[in-house]
Design an enzyme around this catalytic site. Structure first.
Site, mmCIF file in Angstrom:
data_model
loop_
_atom_site.group_PDB
_atom_site.id
_atom_site.type_symbol
_atom_site.label_atom_id
_atom_site.label_comp_id
_atom_site.label_asym_id
_atom_site.label_seq_id
_atom_site.Cartn_x
_atom_site.Cartn_y
_atom_site.Cartn_z
ATOM 1 N N THR A 250 1.011 -1.153 0.305
ATOM 2 C CA THR A 250 0.073 -0.074 -0.059
ATOM 3 C C THR A 250 0.789 1.119 -0.069
ATOM 4 O O THR A 250 0.602 2.017 0.792
ATOM 5 C CB THR A 250 -0.529 -0.248 1.424
ATOM 6 N N GLU A 397 8.334 -2.442 13.210
ATOM 7 C CA GLU A 397 9.220 -1.674 12.408
ATOM 8 C C GLU A 397 10.399 -2.210 12.082
ATOM 9 O O GLU A 397 10.914 -1.938 11.263
ATOM 10 C CB GLU A 397 10.040 -0.648 13.854
ATOM 11 N N GLU A 406 2.626 4.149 8.344
ATOM 12 C CA GLU A 406 1.378 3.783 8.066
ATOM 13 C C GLU A 406 0.807 4.988 8.952
ATOM 14 O O GLU A 406 -0.565 5.186 8.802
ATOM 15 C CB GLU A 406 0.263 2.406 8.635
ATOM 16 N N GLU A 409 0.549 8.278 7.167
ATOM 17 C CA GLU A 409 -0.595 8.070 5.502
ATOM 18 C C GLU A 409 -0.956 8.596 5.715
ATOM 19 O O GLU A 409 -2.391 8.749 5.330
ATOM 20 C CB GLU A 409 -0.144 6.715 4.778
ATOM 21 N N HIS A 527 19.422 -7.593 17.749
ATOM 22 C CA HIS A 527 18.400 -8.601 16.187
ATOM 23 C C HIS A 527 19.474 -10.238 16.828
ATOM 24 O O HIS A 527 19.010 -10.593 16.038
ATOM 25 C CB HIS A 527 19.106 -7.853 15.131
#
Lengths: 709, 709
Positions: A250, A397, A406, A409, A527
């Protein structure tokens, strides 16, 4: 040089503003008596005693307990563990005694890639007849109970070397049909896999080299975690390998259920070949297999060498699958009393790769402590900020800044028009030596003010500011020696959509390394499955006092941005930085830029006409609002939605990621780089185009600041 | 239907706002005494007695004399005549007794196309051996001294028929290598020449048909000007044949001297073949030449037929050349007293094709009269508007709205953030029957209020409003029968950049026809050499009372927008119109849209949470500013710079030009039209995409209005 003239204009305006502030304060203190009550309200400013109270209440043990709670289970985006953290955030922000005015969850349906539990990814060394000689570890080796959770270790994305690395290799080896193995660092994850594909490379492995992350140490018998903060041999650094941020299906639209989605085959910004991260233990074995293409020199290689493997192939079976899943942001609000339609946004992502104690839960623990202290003051009726404060706990994230993107947006216009600043605290503590801050130049001053009021952890009567200036400093023409504030030119955390898409004044705050003590590219458990509460509390910040210092500093900034009568954004510092960027650009392209700028005498005349008469700045709440709007909207003038047609979501022309490695005036730098190497006149045209884009943006910003008309 | 829900939400908000206004007024009248002086200032509202004074001072004879002065010489953009009008505007706006606070010129270097005086364009009928049988008139025939000025009649651009016209012709005739002649009307100038090229047509002539412009009359002996307002046989309608607006070499950048210019070969939006406008006198002769391809039935043709011509060719020699020239906007300002950083912009272009009495000097004469009356009140210290008023006298509009477009490009951020509304009065009087207004739905109410206070010219005790409602009306669910306000979906005048590029609430005001008395496509002398002071004062508005009524109405609107405490922009009227557009879209695409919208239950929940508690709207100047900012910025939420990649400068998704002829929700309408005819699934995807764009824009607007957070 017209730019210098513009910049001088901006500097002048800053002086005018300072005067405006003085007049404002003076005008206000005189007004009282029978005036309506809002006359006093609109003149409210930062209450320093409240700041002191706030600083004293930010508690290290509370932060520690927040972290313990947040890291109980792995909480990768959209998993059950993630949902557990959503509920935890909501519970805290809806607490009747220390919660916010309002808190809620906002869902987006986002496109994510996961390993298939029924069909795990595998990396093996096989003979020509497909007999398996070595299998790369599927999960990291457990040292504490944290690593044995069933969701630990499902890896998703991977990446590889710089263009120059492939070019060099390609001179001697036919890369067609090979699988490349590379080490982290030097270039972005996705970029390096994208770089590999043109050479016919069919897959990429990436590992974390002990020289880059462990200061060379590699034995888990006595050197690496749980003996120290260093990464054990089986540690695997996960990551997103997308080049674009936000939901991939999107683009430029919020990913709500009914939103149009592009076909998956049209997704851009992802590598065309499979990639997989692995630990250095396995990497060393594999590097010995691929000794032909060895370009990283490993002294240990030959000691590990298993001769059976040497003439064998590496097999990469990647079964990741893509799925649209619901990811939640958790939002919380303290409504402003005087200017509720002005927002200070404070945020961090909530999702991790595994337990994510440092990334991101250190930041979330700090955010929860700030919201507890502020929420309590609000609930007790002791305080309500002048402007509204919005807290955002972003989802997904790690899959490409999706939750925050988002959000920007969906609320594009509202956030553009009303947001004073965005504060991002993701990894709150990389290490416990010194503050680190990046941000637009206009926030430098409020960060300094806040840092001067906070005690440096573990140091007697030294402020965070005084400690910081010892680790990272620069000389400013206006201020002398000051701490160095970094850029936000890339998309390393959730500030990206605020900076690059919305053009909102932003900053990123953390505690970080003493570089004289380690060369680690980032904290070693980054990570990996070893980024746990145990790791954080033993090796990153024992006692959580660096977390506390980060929280005090960031919270102090937050209060100042929310409560100041005149916004503490300093446009003269922006002007100083622009001059610095201009100097860099001119050094880069001496003759060309001179030739084009010197002729622009039209600008000189105009700039001289910009100074507004001082009398127009005498106080009224609407005059203060006028000044504040100028400061708030300054960065918006730097947006150009057409300047970077090839860079998804990048619109801020002063800062961006740059293929030429030049983050300031990046369009100009990249265009110049290309024109220099091609020598083609249409490439030189692009240089001129970017000069015009920049000069128009800077001119537009000057107009915003200096001209009422 | 989620959209209805959104709209209802907006309606509710309007009610809340009304309450806010009441509270505001009430709160203000109580405050006085020892309060600081700005407490009274910030509460200032429209002073009705001042409006009355303004209305009484707007003078028809002053307007007449303005027009006489402005039309003394032809003033095509960038010519000496244009410079003369620049000086005249500056003189008036800098007048010490009735001028503005400040006035100045702003230059842009713009790319224009002109005929070559040394090598005039010609259209001839020639034999195969190139002997000339007929030459089309190079200049219009003079009836009064006005037409003999040496600059009269240098033509520049031309155009032709609809796609369906070419398609029909192409069934019977090989169009390859032909020159097409067409009549004005039905489609835009540029579009029709662009439509011709694919058929191999090598040139286009265009003329004004007497049936379209003259109610069928065509004799200059007793029927046409100077005997009436009708166009003489040699009258040639000029015009721009660009499809894009703004300077062609500097897309999305202000055309300053040093700005980067694209190579001329890369210019887009211009027809690929030469085109030339001619008069109907010559057109009829040429149509008889091209009798083979005759598709406009002309009864007169055979009477004019010269048999010598019938088997001959038409020769089109076009020697136009392009040049970058300096074009000036003249700007003037009255600085606001309370909110100087909020602008009401009032503008019109200054350049004409020839003398341009009606287009544009009727509008400029009115603007000068408004600025005289307002300027005098300011100079005498009797008035200063709450907000700043900016007057713009735009250059080079006839070449594609260039002056206004460059202005919006140069000051993009400042204008976006600060402009309350734009009022365009170009042709002030098309004819003297009734008011005509087009604009965003939110301005309807202030236009009505203003029109009710102005006397209709030539009618005893009837207001402009009451007269208007007899000529054009519609039924509104909320208001009953009201005058019909038109769309601003195209790029017909300088409102285009404000509406489509900046998303600023805009309107266009004029006096116009009694359609029961004429079918003229536009006033007959439009864009011809006959559009003179003599023509205007004799046939368009003798006595200049319709000019006066337009000026009074537009000026009243201007004062209300500049002085109102709460902006007179009504978002519930916007909501009502959106419902109407939605109904149109649903009628257009019944099943498809239903299928996609009904499922979006997520929206319902959210909308219900939008209502802000009323207590937040109790008065303070910052609360009023908050409401005003919501109203001001409503249209900005409808902008999407990516929605129309093929339409230059179009970003407003609610309104735009539409190839499917559907100006509301145009992206959806065009996508639907294409998908319906192709049936391809990727075209249906585009329909879904535009649904998402629209729903996000409307949702974004609702967020701006209803939510403080």
């Amino acid at each position: 040089l017209f730019w210098s003239k513009v910049l001088i204009g901006i500097l002048c305006s800053a002086a005018v503003l300072t005067l405006g502030i003085l007049i404002g304060h003076f005008g206000i203190t005189k007004s009282s008596g029978s005036a309506p009550s809002w006359v006093r309200d609109v003149a409210k400013d930062v209450d320093e005693s409240l700041v002191e109270k706030f600083l004293s209440e930010v508690d290290n043990i509370q932060i520690q307990e927040n972290l313990r709670e947040l890291t109980k289970v792995p909480h990768m985006a959209t998993t059950a563990g993630d949902e557990q953290t959503v509920k935890f955030m909501l519970k805290r922000w809806q607490d009747p005694e220390s919660g916010l005015d309002q808190a809620w969850r906002e869902e987006y349906m986002v496109y994510l890639s996961f390993p298939d539990p029924k069909n795990p990814n595998s990396v093996t060394v096989v003979t020509p007849s497909d007999a398996v000689l070595h299998t790369v570890r599927e999960k990291e080796k457990p040292y504490t109970a944290d690593q044995e959770d069933p969701e630990v270790g499902k890896l998703v994305y991977a990446n590889q070397g710089k263009p120059s690395d492939y070019e060099l290799l390609n001179r001697t080896i036919d890369l067609n049909g090979t699988i490349a193995i590379t080490r982290y660092g030097g270039a972005g994850r996705a970029a390096k896999a994208i770089n590999a594909a043109p050479y016919g490379i069919i897959g990429v492995l990436v590992y974390t080299d002990p020289l880059d992350i462990n200061d060379g140490l590699m034995s888990d018998i006595n050197e690496t975690y749980p003996h120290s903060w260093y990464l054990p041999p089986s540690g695997v650094e996960r990551g997103s390998f997308k080049n674009h941020y936000g939901d991939m299906l999107t683009p430029y639209l919020a990913a709500k259920e009914e939103t149009y989605r592009i076909p998956a085959k049209n997704v851009t910004g992802i590598p065309p070949i499979p990639i997989q991260p692995i630990g250095f233990e396995d990497a060393y074995i594999l590097i010995c297999v691929s000794v032909e293409s060895l370009f990283v020199c490993l002294p240990c290689c030959f000691t590990l060498l298993n001769l059976n493997l040497c003439s064998s192939d590496v097999k990469l079976d990647i079964f990741n699958y893509e799925e649209v899943r619901s990811s939640a942001n958790v939002m919380g609000v303290i409504r402003g009393s005087v200017e509720p339609d002005r927002y200070v946004i404070y945020g961090n992502h909530r999702d991790s790769w595994v337990h994510g104690a440092i990334d991101p839960s250190s930041g979330t623990s700090v955010m929860l402590e700030l919201s507890r202290v502020l929420g309590k003051m609000v609930k007790q009726g002791k305080w309500r900020p002048r402007r509204s404060i919005i807290f955002g706990s972003w989802g997904a994230e790690e899959f490409g800044l999706i939750g925050s993107a988002e959000y920007t947006e969906q609320y594009f216009t509202k956030l553009s028009e009303r947001t004073v600043a965005y504060i991002n605290v993701d990894i709150a503590v990389f290490a416990n030596a010194t503050l680190r801050a990046s941000g637009m130049p206009s926030v430098q001053n409020v960060i300094f003010t806040a840092a001067k009021q906070v005690d440096a952890p573990g140091l007697d009567s030294m402020s965070v500011y005084d400690n910081w200036i010892q680790y990272a400093n620069k000389t400013s023409p206006a201020h002398g020696t000051i701490p160095r504030v970094g850029y936000l030119s890339g998309a390393g955390s959730d500030y990206a959509a605020f900076v690059h898409y919305l053009g909102i004044t932003s900053m990123d705050i953390s505690y970080t390394y003493d570089r004289s003590k380690t060369n680690a590219r980032i904290y070693p458990a980054y990570h990996t499955a070893y980024d746990t509460f145990d790791y954080a509390s033993k090796f990153i910040d024992p006692g959580f006092t660096s977390h506390q210092a980060t929280g005090r500093t960031a919270g102090n900034i937050l209060i100042r941005l929310a409560d100041s009568l005149v916004l503490p954004l300093n446009c003269s510092d922006y002007a100083e930085s622009l001059e610095e960027y201009l100097k860099t650009a001119i050094d880069l392209a001496q003759s060309y830029i001179h030739r084009h700028i010197v002729t622009s005498s039209a600008f000189h005349v105009k700039i001289n006409a910009y100074h507004p008469p001082l009398s127009h700045l005498s106080f009224s709440p609407l005059k203060v609002r006028m000044i504040n709007d100028q400061l708030m909207l300054l960065d918006r003038a730097f947006l150009n939605p057409l300047a970077f047609p090839d860079k998804y979501g990048y619109r801020h022309v002063i800062w961006a990621s740059s293929s030429a490695g030049q983050p300031t005036f990046p369009g100009l730098a990249d265009a110049y780089d290309k024109a220099e190497s091609s020598g083609q006149s249409n490439d030189w045209d692009k240089v001129h185009y970017h000069l015009s884009v920049l000069s128009q943006a800077i001119d537009g910003a000057a107009h915003m600041l200096l001209d009422v008309i």
